[in-house]
Design a protein around this motif. Structure first.
Motif, PDB file in Angstrom:
ATOM      1  N   SER A   2       0.820  -1.195   0.000  1.00 44.71           N
ATOM      2  CA  SER A   2       0.000   0.000   0.000  1.00 44.71           C
ATOM      3  C   SER A   2       0.858   1.251   0.000  1.00 44.71           C
ATOM      4  O   SER A   2       1.993   1.242   0.465  1.00 44.71           O
ATOM      5  N   THR A   3       0.300   2.322  -0.519  1.00 47.67           N
ATOM      6  CA  THR A   3       1.035   3.574  -0.615  1.00 47.67           C
ATOM      7  C   THR A   3       1.087   4.269   0.741  1.00 47.67           C
ATOM      8  O   THR A   3       0.081   4.405   1.416  1.00 47.67           O
ATOM      9  N   ALA A   4       2.278   4.709   1.131  1.00 48.13           N
ATOM     10  CA  ALA A   4       2.451   5.418   2.400  1.00 48.13           C
ATOM     11  C   ALA A   4       2.277   6.912   2.141  1.00 48.13           C
ATOM     12  O   ALA A   4       3.245   7.647   2.010  1.00 48.13           O
ATOM     13  N   TYR A   5       1.044   7.331   2.044  1.00 45.87           N
ATOM     14  CA  TYR A   5       0.774   8.728   1.759  1.00 45.87           C
ATOM     15  C   TYR A   5       1.177   9.612   2.929  1.00 45.87           C
ATOM     16  O   TYR A   5       1.098   9.223   4.099  1.00 45.87           O
ATOM     17  N   ALA A   6       1.555  10.835   2.601  1.00 46.33           N
ATOM     18  CA  ALA A   6       1.849  11.837   3.623  1.00 46.33           C
ATOM     19  C   ALA A   6       0.880  12.993   3.482  1.00 46.33           C
ATOM     20  O   ALA A   6       0.587  13.458   2.371  1.00 46.33           O
ATOM     21  N   LEU A   7       0.366  13.441   4.606  1.00 47.09           N
ATOM     22  CA  LEU A   7      -0.388  14.687   4.668  1.00 47.09           C
ATOM     23  C   LEU A   7       0.601  15.805   4.968  1.00 47.09           C
ATOM     24  O   LEU A   7       1.363  15.725   5.926  1.00 47.09           O
ATOM     25  N   VAL A   8       0.624  16.824   4.133  1.00 49.49           N
ATOM     26  CA  VAL A   8       1.467  17.994   4.396  1.00 49.49           C
ATOM     27  C   VAL A   8       0.553  19.162   4.725  1.00 49.49           C
ATOM     28  O   VAL A   8      -0.498  19.353   4.093  1.00 49.49           O
ATOM     29  N   ALA A   9       0.937  19.936   5.740  1.00 50.67           N
ATOM     30  CA  ALA A   9       0.085  21.023   6.228  1.00 50.67           C
ATOM     31  C   ALA A   9       0.940  22.245   6.507  1.00 50.67           C
ATOM     32  O   ALA A   9       1.932  22.165   7.239  1.00 50.67           O
ATOM     33  N   ASP A  10       0.573  23.357   5.908  1.00 51.00           N
ATOM     34  CA  ASP A  10       1.227  24.642   6.143  1.00 51.00           C
ATOM     35  C   ASP A  10       0.264  25.463   6.994  1.00 51.00           C
ATOM     36  O   ASP A  10      -0.711  26.024   6.485  1.00 51.00           O
ATOM     37  N   ILE A  11       0.532  25.531   8.300  1.00 49.28           N
ATOM     38  CA  ILE A  11      -0.414  26.076   9.275  1.00 49.28           C
ATOM     39  C   ILE A  11       0.002  27.500   9.637  1.00 49.28           C
ATOM     40  O   ILE A  11       0.986  27.713  10.349  1.00 49.28           O
ATOM     41  N   GLY A  12      -0.740  28.465   9.121  1.00 47.50           N
ATOM     42  CA  GLY A  12      -0.448  29.864   9.392  1.00 47.50           C
ATOM     43  C   GLY A  12      -1.355  30.430  10.460  1.00 47.50           C
ATOM     44  O   GLY A  12      -2.191  29.729  11.038  1.00 47.50           O
ATOM     45  N   GLY A  13      -1.216  31.722  10.711  1.00 44.52           N
ATOM     46  CA  GLY A  13      -2.029  32.361  11.732  1.00 44.52           C
ATOM     47  C   GLY A  13      -3.463  32.579  11.297  1.00 44.52           C
ATOM     48  O   GLY A  13      -4.375  32.596  12.130  1.00 44.52           O
ATOM     49  N   THR A  14      -3.707  32.744   9.995  1.00 49.21           N
ATOM     50  CA  THR A  14      -5.050  32.987   9.475  1.00 49.21           C
ATOM     51  C   THR A  14      -5.545  31.827   8.628  1.00 49.21           C
ATOM     52  O   THR A  14      -6.681  31.376   8.773  1.00 49.21           O
ATOM     53  N   ASN A  15      -4.686  31.318   7.741  1.00 53.22           N
ATOM     54  CA  ASN A  15      -5.048  30.239   6.824  1.00 53.22           C
ATOM     55  C   ASN A  15      -4.177  29.014   7.054  1.00 53.22           C
ATOM     56  O   ASN A  15      -3.047  29.115   7.532  1.00 53.22           O
ATOM     57  N   THR A  16      -4.721  27.859   6.672  1.00 50.76           N
ATOM     58  CA  THR A  16      -3.954  26.620   6.640  1.00 50.76           C
ATOM     59  C   THR A  16      -4.095  26.008   5.257  1.00 50.76           C
ATOM     60  O   THR A  16      -5.203  25.964   4.699  1.00 50.76           O
TER      61      THR A  16
END
Length: 336
Positions: A2-16
């Motif tokens: 199975s594919t080892a997917y990664a969730l990437v998240a750029d978490i800012g003060g107003t938007n993510t």
């Protein structure tokens, strides 16, 4: 396998911003931008996002966070979210990696497509790999990046530049400094070079110059200044752009990014017409005995909103294991 997917998240003060990566070297896909205010926690935002994709299992999560990374519980500087790394790990049963948001931006610097950057001033050809990204948005910060010869990948070093002392040179700026210090106990760079900073400088300008005050937003102030139809808005943006140029110049002296300075962020984009003016470069270079040195730094505007996700993907590829992904192609973006 199975594919080892990664969730990437750029978490800012107003938007993510959120995206999926399936293989080392892949660009993030299924990229979305959400408003933090629409969710009570990062977990609720991530769950909602994943439920809308066709990815059922996430093996890796890499987050870039607009805050110092100092422990398992990370409070955002300009948002009421607290990122509990252990809780995220348990909920998703995934490997977790977290970096400062500007550290992630630094990782992306060495591979930015030329279509996503605009040369503003200075030399057009860089001779070194050391670069710097400087961003004004909900807050303010910077990071440096380089890829030394003989090393496989770039390194990235972030700081907390928004909390440096506000550099004051002109007499009237002392009045602004005193106004901010009285309101916030201390006048830091971020109190001017941020979304809230635009509002505070505007309020001070109206009082100091005895001009009519209007209850308007930061974008309305910059738009009015661009039209040139309101003196208070004009003065506000000119003051902010001048201080921005001075701060970027100070950071250039501190880091010597001969490979280029990349300006990034929502407030930066709003200020771009002023950044492109000769006066911005003149203030940037005005460093006395080091003025000649300052002429060697190229300045660019970075226009790609998903740079943080790209940086997360680069960082994740050094920290986590990926399997083969069925997804290929360029990153796409949608808004929720």
């Amino acid at each position: 396998m199975s594919t080892a997917y990664a969730l990437v998240a750029d978490i800012g003060g107003t938007n993510t911003r959120l995206g999926i990566v399936g293989e080392k070297g892949d660009q993030p896909i299924e990229c979305v931008k959400i408003q933090n205010a629409d969710y009570t926690t990062f977990l609720s935002a991530a769950n909602t996002y994943l439920n809308q994709t066709n990815i059922s299992t996430i093996a890796n999560i890499c987050m870039s966070i607009a805050a110092p990374i100092e422990g398992p519980a990370i409070p955002l500087t300009n948002c009421n979210w607290v990122i509990e790394l252990d809780e995220v790990r348990k909920v998703f049963d995934a490997n977790i990696s977290a970096v400062n948001d500007f550290e992630a931006l630094g990782f992306a610097l060495q591979n930015l497509p030329t279509a996503n950057v605009l040369h503003v001033s200075g030399p057009t050809a860089a001779t070194e790999t050391r670069k710097m990204i400087v961003g004004a948005g909900t807050g303010f910060n910077a990071a440096t990046s380089a890829k030394p010869a003989g090393f496989g990948m770039a390194y990235s070093l972030s700081a907390e530049c928004g909390h440096m002392t506000l550099p004051i040179e002109k007499e009237f700026e002392w009045e602004l400094r005193n106004y901010l210090a009285q309101k916030y106990l201390r006048a830091s760079v971020e109190r001017v070079l941020s979304g809230q900073g635009i509002l505070d400088v505007y309020s001070w300008v109206c009082t100091f110059y005895d001009l009519p005050y209007q209850a308007i937003s930061g974008p309305m102030i910059t738009e009015s200044a661009l039209r040139g139809d309101d003196k208070a808005c004009n003065l506000t943006v000119e003051i902010i752009a001048s201080i921005f140029a001075r701060v970027v110049g100070d950071l250039a002296l501190a880091n010597l990014p001969m490979g280029g300075i990349y300006l990034y962020g929502g407030v930066t984009r709003a200020l771009s017409p002023w950044i492109k003016r000769c006066s911005f470069r003149e203030i940037f270079e005005a460093k006395g005995r080091q003025t000649n040195l300052m002429r060697n730094f190229p300045i660019y505007l970075a226009n790609e909103d998903n740079i943080g996700l790209v940086g997360c993907a680069v960082y994740a590829s050094t920290q986590m294991n990926f399997a083969t992904s069925p997804f290929k192609g360029n990153a796409s973006t949608r808004e929720q």
